[in-house]
Design an enzyme around this catalytic site. Structure first.
Site, mmCIF file in Angstrom:
data_model
loop_
_atom_site.group_PDB
_atom_site.id
_atom_site.type_symbol
_atom_site.label_atom_id
_atom_site.label_comp_id
_atom_site.label_asym_id
_atom_site.label_seq_id
_atom_site.Cartn_x
_atom_site.Cartn_y
_atom_site.Cartn_z
ATOM 1 N N LYS A 257 12.977 -3.887 33.029
ATOM 2 C CA LYS A 257 14.120 -4.349 32.202
ATOM 3 C C LYS A 257 15.288 -3.461 32.202
ATOM 4 C CE LYS A 257 11.019 -6.270 28.625
ATOM 5 N NZ LYS A 257 10.676 -6.317 27.273
ATOM 6 N N HIS B 20 -14.577 -19.279 47.803
ATOM 7 C CA HIS B 20 -14.139 -19.509 49.152
ATOM 8 C C HIS B 20 -12.718 -18.702 49.718
ATOM 9 C CE1 HIS B 20 -17.074 -22.868 49.511
ATOM 10 N NE2 HIS B 20 -16.963 -22.971 48.213
ATOM 11 N N GLU C 24 -2.255 -5.025 29.097
ATOM 12 C CA GLU C 24 -1.115 -4.459 28.200
ATOM 13 C C GLU C 24 -1.731 -3.389 27.275
ATOM 14 O OE1 GLU C 24 3.044 -7.019 28.211
ATOM 15 O OE2 GLU C 24 1.521 -6.854 26.377
#
Ligand code: PA5
Length: 445
Positions: A422, A308, A287
């Site tokens: 948003k 793995h 951010e």
């Protein structure tokens, strides 16, 4: 003191080139400490460790003691910077099987409002039925959708279970001093509150009540945590020369790696307890730096588990990666590999040796293999996994992030990009005031 070592990056970048960042680092430090850089209204985090008063710490400890006494479960409601720091520290310090322990002294801390998963919320509500639970509701803006939905549900449930009056004493809100829906609600209902100051952004708020209250509720020493951060605040301060300043060195090395084409930084741990330290770190750097078409992409792996799964790519895939390994020197417990007469698995050569020795050799072997495969490695060493060194580590990352963002030339303290989803979500949900946006977005689908 935690240590930082970049030796295994110097085959890929030149040590002299890193030293060449001294001037840029000094300028970044000046800009941070004098408040002359971008985002300078969000620099409160810089001095949080030494600004924290004994009075505030005592208040936090007292509220935590009440929740610890009254609750079997405490739900921390928040998203992004409003929960990741607390979860990072609590998970790193907790027993890995905490919730299974019968003789537990601390409430179980669980989280809500960090997603909008319907089943997650249903299952949480079910598990809380008949339980004595409390809520720590955290939102700086007080208007974030995910935690607001979760808080609405949990508050209703708590009031139904214990009554409105009793619920009041089991709810704590951490939010803006005067603005936002959560502040209004807390005032109306008479909840205990703590303040997130205007000049501290969410992802830099672990050393405010946002991180400290849940950590104290979980039974850990916030004073030790703050002491660790204070030590690092001093060790990475303005006057500390580059050669001794770990945050400055980390910021410089990662910028030089980025400039040389290493676009992805993978934070590596060899202890599953550190998983959420990586999640916190990813938010902090992602951010702060990912903007204006720039920034290292922060990724993370838990080794040896992910050797793995992701090991193949890291060893052999696109060569745009570098790794930063968090290494823990001393374990809190001792476990040895048992001997076995049949030795069918051929592991008797390890009999009697510490499991941590195996892990450490996996760490060293992986580092050398990845360096051989073209992945520069940086290493951060913690003497132990405790409150004090976690305080050091988190402040170190914050300080390095501020310096690094300024070297990169971005504003590390805003996050304009998170608004895009948003706006679309509200338009799609027909939120009042979004009528035009609703029409426009619906025409696209
Ligand atoms: O770092 C940030 O600013 C964000 O991640 C916020 O912490 C997150 O969006 C939650 O915001 P708020 O605390 O206002 O609910």
């Amino acid at each position: 003191m935690i240590k930082f070592n970049a030796n295994k990056a110097y085959g890929f970048i030149n040590e002299e080139a890193v030293k060449g960042y001294k001037q840029a680092v000094a300028e970044a430090q000046e800009a941070l400490h004098n408040g002359t850089g971008k985002g300078n209204d969000f620099l409160g985090w810089l001095t949080l460790p030494t600004d924290l008063t004994d009075e505030l710490l005592t208040d936090i400890e007292n509220v935590a003691a009440t929740l610890r006494r009254e609750c079997e479960v405490v739900v921390v409601v928040g998203i992004g910077g409003s929960y990741l720091g607390a979860k990072a520290v609590i998970d790193a310090l907790n027993n890995s099987f905490d919730w299974l322990q019968r003789d537990r002294k601390n409430p179980v801390v669980v989280y809500a409002g960090q997603n909008i998963g319907e089943d997650y919320l249903y299952e949480l509500q079910e598990v809380l039925k008949g339980k004595r639970f409390g809520i720590v509701s955290i939102s700086k803006s007080g208007t974030t959708t995910e935690p607001a939905i979760a808080f609405r549900m949990l508050k209703t449930q708590l009031e139904e279970q214990v009554g409105k009056e009793a619920a009041k004493d089991l709810i704590v809100c951490i939010t803006d001093r005067s603005r936002g829906a959560l502040r209004t609600l807390a005032t109306q209902e008479g909840y205990k509150t703590f303040v997130i100051e205007d000049n501290v952004g969410g992802r830099f708020s672990v050393l405010t009540p946002v991180g400290l209250l849940p950590i104290a509720v979980a039974g850990f020493s916030i004073r030790e945590f703050v002491n660790g951060a204070r030590c690092m605040q001093e060790a990475c301060g303005l006057g500390v020369e580059f050669e001794n300043n770990l945050a400055a060195q980390y910021a410089a090395v990662r910028n030089e790696l980025y400039r040389s084409g290493k676009k992805v930084e993978i934070l590596v741990n060899f202890h599953p307890k550190l998983h959420y330290v990586s999640e916190w770190w990813k938010q902090l750097y992602g951010e702060s730096e990912g903007k204006e078409g720039k920034g290292i992409f922060p990724a993370s792996v838990d080794f040896t588990t992910d050797l793995h799964s992701m090991g193949q790519y890291i060893q052999d895939g696109e060569r745009t990666l570098f790794e930063t390994v968090i290494s823990v020197e001393t374990m809190e417990h001792e476990v040895r590999v048992p001997s076995n007469e049949a030795n069918l698995d051929g592991l008797n050569f390890l009999a009697g040796r510490r499991v941590d020795e195996v892990n450490k050799m996996a760490e060293l072997g992986t580092m050398l293999a990845h360096v051989d495969g073209g992945v520069p490695n940086l290493k951060i060493t913690l003497p132990r996994l405790n409150e004090y060194y976690l305080g050091q580590l988190l402040y170190f990352f914050e300080k390095a992030c501020g310096i690094s963002g300024y070297i990169l030339g971005v504003n590390p303290f805003d996050q304009p990009g998170v608004e895009a989803y948003k706006k679309n979500m509200f338009a799609l949900l027909d939120k009042p005031g979004y009528e035009e946006a609703s029409k426009a977005i619906k025409a696209r689908i």
